[in-house]
Design a protein around this motif. Structure first.
Motif, PDB file in Angstrom:
ATOM      1  N   GLY A   4       9.225   5.868  -3.154  1.00  0.00           N
ATOM      2  CA  GLY A   4       9.494   6.680  -1.960  1.00  0.00           C
ATOM      3  C   GLY A   4      10.606   7.684  -2.195  1.00  0.00           C
ATOM      4  N   SER A   5      11.432   7.865  -1.186  1.00  0.00           N
ATOM      5  CA  SER A   5      12.497   8.878  -1.282  1.00  0.00           C
ATOM      6  C   SER A   5      13.600   8.465  -2.249  1.00  0.00           C
ATOM      7  N   THR A   6      13.635   7.194  -2.642  1.00  0.00           N
ATOM      8  CA  THR A   6      14.673   6.818  -3.618  1.00  0.00           C
ATOM      9  C   THR A   6      14.386   7.451  -4.983  1.00  0.00           C
ATOM     10  N   LEU A  19       0.869  -1.176   0.000  1.00  0.00           N
ATOM     11  CA  LEU A  19       0.000   0.000   0.000  1.00  0.00           C
ATOM     12  C   LEU A  19       0.899   1.217   0.000  1.00  0.00           C
ATOM     13  N   GLU A  20       0.782   2.027  -1.033  1.00  0.00           N
ATOM     14  CA  GLU A  20       1.682   3.169  -1.203  1.00  0.00           C
ATOM     15  C   GLU A  20       0.849   4.448  -1.341  1.00  0.00           C
ATOM     16  N   ALA A  21       1.153   5.420  -0.488  1.00  0.00           N
ATOM     17  CA  ALA A  21       0.369   6.662  -0.484  1.00  0.00           C
ATOM     18  C   ALA A  21       0.508   7.435  -1.797  1.00  0.00           C
ATOM     19  N   PRO A  33      22.211   6.730   4.369  1.00  0.00           N
ATOM     20  CA  PRO A  33      21.511   5.579   4.946  1.00  0.00           C
ATOM     21  C   PRO A  33      20.937   4.537   3.984  1.00  0.00           C
ATOM     22  N   ALA A  34      20.692   4.893   2.706  1.00  0.00           N
ATOM     23  CA  ALA A  34      19.815   4.046   1.878  1.00  0.00           C
ATOM     24  C   ALA A  34      20.314   2.605   1.740  1.00  0.00           C
ATOM     25  N   LEU A  35      21.629   2.418   1.515  1.00  0.00           N
ATOM     26  CA  LEU A  35      22.118   1.051   1.318  1.00  0.00           C
ATOM     27  C   LEU A  35      21.910   0.218   2.584  1.00  0.00           C
TER      28      LEU A  35
HETATM   29  C1  LIG Z   1      16.837  14.795  -1.921  1.00  0.00           C
HETATM   30  C2  LIG Z   1      17.311  13.558  -1.236  1.00  0.00           C
HETATM   31  C3  LIG Z   1      18.560  13.012  -1.552  1.00  0.00           C
HETATM   32  C4  LIG Z   1      19.005  11.853  -0.893  1.00  0.00           C
HETATM   33  N1  LIG Z   1      20.194  11.288  -1.268  1.00  0.00           N
HETATM   34  C5  LIG Z   1      20.598  10.138  -0.675  1.00  0.00           C
HETATM   35  C6  LIG Z   1      21.787   9.480  -1.097  1.00  0.00           C
HETATM   36  O1  LIG Z   1      22.463   9.919  -2.029  1.00  0.00           O
HETATM   37  N2  LIG Z   1      22.152   8.330  -0.458  1.00  0.00           N
HETATM   38  C7  LIG Z   1      21.412   7.809   0.576  1.00  0.00           C
HETATM   39  O2  LIG Z   1      21.802   6.789   1.136  1.00  0.00           O
HETATM   40  N3  LIG Z   1      20.287   8.411   0.987  1.00  0.00           N
HETATM   41  C8  LIG Z   1      19.851   9.546   0.378  1.00  0.00           C
HETATM   42  N4  LIG Z   1      18.682  10.128   0.758  1.00  0.00           N
HETATM   43  C9  LIG Z   1      17.941   9.515   1.861  1.00  0.00           C
HETATM   44  C10 LIG Z   1      17.201   8.269   1.428  1.00  0.00           C
HETATM   45  O3  LIG Z   1      16.525   8.483   0.215  1.00  0.00           O
HETATM   46  C11 LIG Z   1      16.216   7.921   2.537  1.00  0.00           C
HETATM   47  O4  LIG Z   1      16.943   7.828   3.758  1.00  0.00           O
HETATM   48  C12 LIG Z   1      15.517   6.589   2.321  1.00  0.00           C
HETATM   49  O5  LIG Z   1      14.885   6.536   1.068  1.00  0.00           O
HETATM   50  C13 LIG Z   1      14.499   6.398   3.423  1.00  0.00           C
HETATM   51  O6  LIG Z   1      13.913   5.147   3.251  1.00  0.00           O
HETATM   52  P1  LIG Z   1      12.582   4.790   4.015  1.00  0.00           P
HETATM   53  O7  LIG Z   1      12.177   3.441   3.551  1.00  0.00           O
HETATM   54  O8  LIG Z   1      12.794   5.029   5.464  1.00  0.00           O
HETATM   55  O9  LIG Z   1      11.523   5.878   3.542  1.00  0.00           O
HETATM   56  P2  LIG Z   1      11.024   6.334   2.034  1.00  0.00           P
HETATM   57  O10 LIG Z   1      12.032   5.874   1.047  1.00  0.00           O
HETATM   58  O11 LIG Z   1      10.737   7.748   2.170  1.00  0.00           O
HETATM   59  O12 LIG Z   1       9.720   5.474   1.873  1.00  0.00           O
HETATM   60  C14 LIG Z   1       8.545   5.701   2.623  1.00  0.00           C
HETATM   61  C15 LIG Z   1       7.348   5.396   1.725  1.00  0.00           C
HETATM   62  O13 LIG Z   1       6.182   5.282   2.519  1.00  0.00           O
HETATM   63  C16 LIG Z   1       5.102   5.949   1.885  1.00  0.00           C
HETATM   64  N5  LIG Z   1       4.145   6.291   2.936  1.00  0.00           N
HETATM   65  C17 LIG Z   1       4.315   7.139   3.973  1.00  0.00           C
HETATM   66  N6  LIG Z   1       3.222   7.151   4.769  1.00  0.00           N
HETATM   67  C18 LIG Z   1       2.344   6.283   4.231  1.00  0.00           C
HETATM   68  C19 LIG Z   1       1.044   5.846   4.604  1.00  0.00           C
HETATM   69  N7  LIG Z   1       0.424   6.297   5.706  1.00  0.00           N
HETATM   70  N8  LIG Z   1       0.411   4.937   3.802  1.00  0.00           N
HETATM   71  C20 LIG Z   1       1.021   4.448   2.693  1.00  0.00           C
HETATM   72  N9  LIG Z   1       2.274   4.832   2.296  1.00  0.00           N
HETATM   73  C21 LIG Z   1       2.926   5.729   3.066  1.00  0.00           C
HETATM   74  C22 LIG Z   1       5.772   7.128   1.188  1.00  0.00           C
HETATM   75  O14 LIG Z   1       4.984   7.616   0.124  1.00  0.00           O
HETATM   76  C23 LIG Z   1       7.076   6.498   0.710  1.00  0.00           C
HETATM   77  O15 LIG Z   1       6.917   5.886  -0.555  1.00  0.00           O
HETATM   78  C24 LIG Z   1      18.211  11.264   0.117  1.00  0.00           C
HETATM   79  C25 LIG Z   1      16.947  11.803   0.428  1.00  0.00           C
HETATM   80  C26 LIG Z   1      16.502  12.931  -0.244  1.00  0.00           C
HETATM   81  C27 LIG Z   1      15.151  13.449   0.100  1.00  0.00           C
END
Ligand SMILES: Cc1cc2nc3c(=O)[nH]c(=O)nc-3n(C[C@H](O)[C@H](O)[C@H](O)COP(=O)(O)OP(=O)(O)OC[C@H]3O[C@@H](n4cnc5c(N)ncnc54)[C@H](O)[C@@H]3O)c2cc1C
Ligand code: SF4
Length: 527
Positions: free
Chosen positions: A92-94, A43-45, A503-505
């Motif tokens: 998401g943020s990727t 489920l993706e917002a 953090p991503a990796l």
């Molecule tokens: C501009 C930018 C550059 C970056 N560059 C790097 C980089 O070079 N290297 C690196 O390692 N990290 C980088 N990051 C950080 C990295 O992208 C994030 O740390 C990582 O993607 C976070 O992963 P996550 O799974 O915690 O959250 P996200 O990847 O943000 O995923 C969360 C997902 O949950 C969904 N969601 C949220 N709430 C709900 C809900 N209630 N119901 C359904 N879906 C929901 C969102 O839409 C999103 O798709 C960067 C971030 C940004 C913003």
């Protein structure tokens, strides 16, 4: 690999797992469980984008990728949200990360043991190493043949480094003058066409440099072009435009279904997907928000606590030569020589990274960081093509007062807005001061003029920490809730400390490990 037929599950059907969110933490879990033959729904917002059609070489156009639901930002150093910190859509943020993918080092996981502050992880580098190996091969990480830092690697990066851009060449020149070692940075963007079973061919990077606007050719390994298609090839169902608002539970407290609104905040329809397990991967703000809304998984009182954001000071400078900062992979050069500086008066350390920048982003930083506006801003921007930056990515200690809470204000959905409170502590201030001295020296040696510093914190980390003890942590080392045995968390919120790397990796490595542990438990017949 045989394709599983595309699946569509009815809400009343009991699926093996629901994954909430498809970013760095959610998509790998989805793919792993689907590949094991489980029935899984994501489920993706956000909506689903078509990179070739929807991603433009245009910063303004790409504002649609930001998470713009209102969040309140508080504390001594309020963290900018929106474009700075989280993405919106399948991936998401990727979708707008810049693909910089160094591994954490072994001592990153033992900050308290080493310095007596921060928090140790309930697992170590050895636990994640096989997943780092697997991810670099799957994503197609481009990197140097011999990476100079961290434990010896078992395999080289699968692809040659991406070309150095202007900022990388200048940073290398400055670092050479001081004997600071540099290397081409590991980036999850392809330096050559790349094939993976279940994903197919992805095209090589065209070095257009708009990674934060979404990669239109699919060279950048955002999860929408890697783990999501892999999951779907194995029969997973991905439902975009579905915002999760709650959970159904049985008498024993186990989650039996996920409640969500399909179709957006205005006129959306509330639906429920029944399931045997749920994986929260909504990120370090939305995951604790969901748990706090329902008083779930919080017997430790740690949900929302210990929010962290990497210290991320940027040092911008002007050079006589053309830099063209919009060109090439933004983070092309790295140094981890400052991982544990011998003259440090702080715990932990940081890495150095060259940075390219898009024009609108740079102009907005000049306005916020230097107070330039009107003619002065226009005048400065005339030199944009001669601008280069160095950035740090530094440790941030988990302070109890930094947190995500529910505010009294309601959002468009009628839910309490999350309030993110953040203040840098003494350790972050000392680390930043050390880094500024080093970076100024590097830029001076490279021939910089008009050097200016832009203080920032980046990445949303912590808020549902993992640990060994359920009295002090929300999940265990497998990402499993201590309180609700069929609830898992797989995103940036589980980090007990920030790590001195992007953090991503590591989020993806933890996600694959969490999925494997779940599958092992399922095979043993444990719920
Ligand atoms: C501009 C930018 C550059 C970056 N560059 C790097 C980089 O070079 N290297 C690196 O390692 N990290 C980088 N990051 C950080 C990295 O992208 C994030 O740390 C990582 O993607 C976070 O992963 P996550 O799974 O915690 O959250 P996200 O990847 O943000 O995923 C969360 C997902 O949950 C969904 N969601 C949220 N709430 C709900 C809900 N209630 N119901 C359904 N879906 C929901 C969102 O839409 C999103 O798709 C960067 C971030 C940004 C913003
Ligand atoms: S620089 Fe490469 S990875 Fe980044 S958006 Fe352009 S093609 Fe994609």
């Amino acid at each position: 690999m045989a394709d599983a037929p595309p699946r569509r599950y009815a809400d009343g059907e009991v699926v093996d797992a629901v994954v909430v969110g498809t970013g760095a933490g959610g998509a790998p879990v989805l793919a792993r469980l689907a590949a094991a033959g489980l029935h899984v729904v994501a489920l993706e917002a956000g909506r689903r984008w078509d990179p070739a059609r929807d991603f433009a070489t245009d910063e303004r156009e790409q504002a649609k990728l930001f998470w713009t639901d209102e969040r309140l930002s508080a504390g001594g150093d309020p963290v900018p949200l929106g474009n700075n910190n989280s993405g919106n859509g399948v991936g998401g943020s990727t979708l707008h990360f810049t693909a910089y993918t160094p591994r954490a080092q072994a001592d990153d996981f033992r900050l308290r043991a080493e310095f007596g502050v921060g928090e140790d992880w309930p697992l170590g580098y050895d636990d994640l190493e096989p997943y780092y190996d697997e991810l670099e091969a799957f994503l197609g990480v481009s990197g140097p043949p011999d990476y100079p830092w961290g434990p010896p690697r078992r395999a080289a990066y699968p692809l040659a480094p991406l070309p150095a851009n202007g900022a990388a060449r200048l940073m290398a020149r400055g670092c050479d003058a001081f004997g600071i070692r540099t290397a081409p940075a590991p980036n999850a963007a392809l330096s050559a066409p790349y094939f993976r079973d279940g994903v197919g061919w992805r095209a090589a990077c065209t070095n257009r440099g708009f990674c934060q606007a979404g990669c239109s050719v699919g060279a950048k390994a955002s999860t929408d072009v890697t783990f999501v298609p892999l999951a779907e090839r194995h029969g997973a169902e991905v439902r975009p435009g579905c915002f999760v608002t709650g959970f159904e539970r049985d008498g024993a407290g186990r989650v039996t279904g996920v409640v969500y609104v399909a179709g957006g905040p205005d006129g959306g329809v509330e639906r429920r997907q029944r399931c045997r397990a749920v994986f929260l991967a909504a990120g370090a703000v939305e995951t604790p928000r969901l748990l706090l809304l329902h008083g779930l998984a919080n017997s430790s009182g740690q949900v929302g606590r210990h929010f962290m954001a990497h210290t991320g000071l940027q040092l911008w400078a002007r050079f006589a030569e053309d830099v063209r900062p919009y060109k090439g992979i933004p983070g092309a050069l790295i140094s981890e020589d400052t991982h544990r500086p011998p003259d440090a008066d702080f715990a932990g350390g940081y890495l150095l990274q060259s940075i390219g920048v898009m024009p609108v982003t740079y102009a907005s930083q000049l306005a916020r960081g230097r107070g330039l506006w009107g003619d002065a801003l226009r005048e400065h921007m005339r030199g944009y093509n001669h601008t280069a930056g160095i950035n740090i990515l530094g440790e941030c200690l988990p302070h109890a007062g930094n947190c995500v809470e529910l505010s009294a204000e309601l959002d468009a959905r009628g839910l309490p807005k999350p309030r993110v409170t953040f203040t840098n502590g003494e350790n972050e201030r000392r680390l930043t001061a050390h880094a500024e001295r080093v970076m100024r020296a590097v830029w001076d040696a490279a021939g910089a003029r008009d050097v200016w510093a832009f203080a920032r914190n980046a990445h949303l980390i912590g808020t549902c920490r993992m640990g060994r003890d359920g009295a002090a942590a929300v999940v265990d080392a497998d990402g499993r809730s201590f309180d609700v045995p069929n609830l898992y968390i797989s995103d940036n919120s589980t980090f007990p400390s920030a790590l001195a790397v992007n953090p991503a990796l590591t989020i993806m490595a933890l996600a694959l490990r969490t999925a494997d542990r779940f599958l092992e438990r399922a095979r043993r017949g444990e719920g």
